[in-house]
Design an enzyme around this catalytic site. Structure first.
Site, PDB file in Angstrom:
ATOM      1  CG  HIS A 273      -0.523   0.262   2.505  1.00  0.00           C
ATOM      2  ND1 HIS A 273      -0.404   1.544   3.009  1.00  0.00           N
ATOM      3  CD2 HIS A 273      -0.157  -0.561   3.518  1.00  0.00           C
ATOM      4  CE1 HIS A 273       0.021   1.496   4.264  1.00  0.00           C
ATOM      5  NE2 HIS A 273       0.186   0.227   4.600  1.00  0.00           N
ATOM      6  CG  ASP A 285       2.036   1.399   8.168  1.00  0.00           C
ATOM      7  OD1 ASP A 285       1.792   0.761   7.122  1.00  0.00           O
ATOM      8  OD2 ASP A 285       1.192   1.622   9.045  1.00  0.00           O
ATOM      9  CD  GLU A 320      -3.247  -1.068   4.829  1.00  0.00           C
ATOM     10  OE1 GLU A 320      -3.118  -2.085   5.527  1.00  0.00           O
ATOM     11  OE2 GLU A 320      -3.031   0.081   5.268  1.00  0.00           O
ATOM     12  CG  ASP A 349       1.373  -3.159   5.452  1.00  0.00           C
ATOM     13  OD1 ASP A 349       2.037  -2.145   5.706  1.00  0.00           O
ATOM     14  OD2 ASP A 349       0.148  -3.240   5.658  1.00  0.00           O
TER      15      ASP A 349
END
Length: 508
Positions: A273, A285, A320, A349
């Site tokens: 993502h 992240d 996401e 991820d």
């Protein structure tokens, strides 16, 4: 069941011959063609870091984040598409709409009886995304809280037998989704829902309900929740839960790019993502996953036709953080025939958590936790395990818990696999011994926070993980069997990787 063979033939018996893709690059004999390069040698952490720095700069100039529906995400899409075009790939930008949610004012969470206490936002609790608005003061009912472990609190309708309508449901996280817990609580007549974190997780429960609800839903830490369970069992516990939220529709995009060569009926989809949360730039992240795929996409064409017998489809998913909206839209938009052409999904991820561990998705369900992934997922897991074993790098099991973009694929029966390095969970003593770092501390102390910047990434951990991603992806791109033929991934003996034969680049 998706069918895929490893290499040109099945591996049987105890002696395993290494296929050509696993052999080291060697000096060619006179008149021989030059050895084909390994993808893991072509992809460098220097390239990945350059992409991470670009994503950081985009966030810095666009309000400090790259959240879906905001300027930082739009610029991230432009950056990715520009780099893909430079690499000779043709990016497709797939637009979609998704429900957005925000808090209009700070939530309130307090104990009103038998004694009074106020809890702190972000430290003790957070509001779950897509919680509704409300100001509720009511008695509390603890719903099927286990004596230890995760349990199935709130997952079955029977958990709410005898539940007093109008009371606040106190539920522990685990086993089923937040949506299932909140929906069953509402059906039982709950006026608000408090879903506290499971044992071993530090901090409040960050999560999303994926669709708007009409009543408050908050997520305290396990410590707060456990204390409330004790009080509820003694009797007389009353809580106040106040939330003030808004929701609507926004638009976002996925970026898709596919290799020009390879079988179109045996596609390997590899995704990460691209969006961050509104609170920060999201460099671990999930800048780490997005940047790693971008670096691989820039080099994969050098494998040539012989190295790309199956097509590789790269995907950078949008929204996401809003509940897997981009990957869900993508999979839902495919016809049944198009889905059958997808052999498997790889998902990445968070690949560089600063206090991380190398977690390989539990494709064979050996831990007995999380979701049981479709047949074939176990073989993908073994490929990663054996690769990292060849480099003498430790691995841990990471459960399929539905928290990332593999979710829509495994729901449709498509095998999946991948790596993560940990989010808000706490590193165990055994993991600290194996991977270094600090036991009892979060894998990523900047998870979903403003400090998730380039300095929040363990580049050494990221470097080794990127090699593993590139190596396994190359191996899967070279497999030759059709989706609808062969023996299936889980019945195939995956080759043994030998570190000394793979070349010196694997030892760095």
């Amino acid at each position: 069941m998706r069918k895929l063979l490893i290499g040109r033939r099945l591996f049987v018996g105890t002696a395993v011959a290494l296929p050509a893709v696993l052999l080291p690059a060697a000096l060619p004999m006179a008149g021989a063609a030059p050895a084909r390069p390994h993808l893991a040698a072509l992809v460098t952490v220097k390239d990945i870091r350059r992409h991470l720095a670009a994503l950081q700069e985009i966030a810095d100039y666009n309000g400090g984040n790259r959240a879906a529906g905001r300027a930082g995400y739009t610029m991230s899409v432009r950056y990715v598409t520009g780099r893909l075009r430079k690499a000779g790939l043709v990016p497709l930008v797939q637009k979609f709409t998704f429900p957005y949610w925000r808090e209009r004012s700070h939530a309130v969470f307090a104990r009103m009886a038998p004694s009074k206490a106020s809890y702190k936002r972000e430290t003790d609790f957070v509001t779950l995304a897509f919680s509704g608005s409300g100001d509720v003061t009511a008695p509390v009912t603890a719903v099927d809280i286990p004596a230890k472990g995760e349990g199935t609190s709130g997952c079955q309708a029977g958990d709410f037998r005898g539940f007093k309508r109008g009371s606040i449901a106190l539920i522990q996280r685990g086993t089923c989704s937040f949506v299932v817990k909140a929906t069953r609580a509402r059906a039982a007549g709950a006026s608000a829902v408090v879903i506290f974190n499971k044992p071993g997780e530090k901090g409040p429960l960050h999560g999303t309900l994926s669709k708007p609800y009409a009543f408050p839903v908050i997520g305290p830490s396990h410590k707060v929740g456990a204390d409330l369970v004790k009080a509820a069992r003694k009797g007389g516990l009353r809580l106040r839960v106040k939330t003030d939220t808004a929701h609507g529709k926004r638009s976002s995009e996925n970026v898709i790019a596919e290799t020009r060569v390879g079988r179109a009926d045996n596609v390997v989809v590899v995704g990460a993502h691209l969006d961050s949360v509104p609170a920060g730039p999201g460099i671990n992240d999930n800048g780490t996953g997005a940047a790693t795929l971008l670096a691989i996409a820039g080099q994969i064409g050098k494998l040539g036709r012989s190295g790309l017998r199956n097509r590789v489809r790269f995907a950078w998913w949008g929204a996401e953080e809003e509940g897997l909206q981009g990957s869900e839209h993508y999979v839902r938009s495919l016809s049944a025939a198009q889905r059958r052409r997808i052999a498997l999904n790889l998902n990445f991820d968070m690949l560089g958590s600063p206090n991380g561990r190398r977690g390989v998705y539990d494709g064979d369900h050996s831990t007995g936790t999380g979701t049981r992934a479709p047949a074939g997922s176990g073989a993908i897991e073994r490929m990663f395990h054996q690769y990292f074993k060849s480099r003498r790098l430790p691995v841990a099991e990471s459960q399929f818990d539905g928290r990332s973009d593999y979710g829509p694929f495994i729901e449709r029966g498509i095998p999946a696999g991948g790596i993560d390095t940990g989010a808000e969970g706490l590193k165990t003593a055994a993991e600290a011994k194996a991977f270094g770092g600090r036991a009892g501390k979060e894998y990523d102390p900047c998870y979903h926070a403003k400090c998730d910047r380039l300095k929040n990434v363990d580049l050494k951990l990221l470097d080794g993980n990127a090699d593993g991603v590139a190596y396994v992806l190359e191996h899967l791109a070279r497999t030759t069997a059709a989706v609808n033929g062969g023996s299936g991934l889980d019945r195939v003996r995956v080759p043994t990787y030998e570190p000394l034969r793979l070349g010196p680049y694997l030892l760095r």
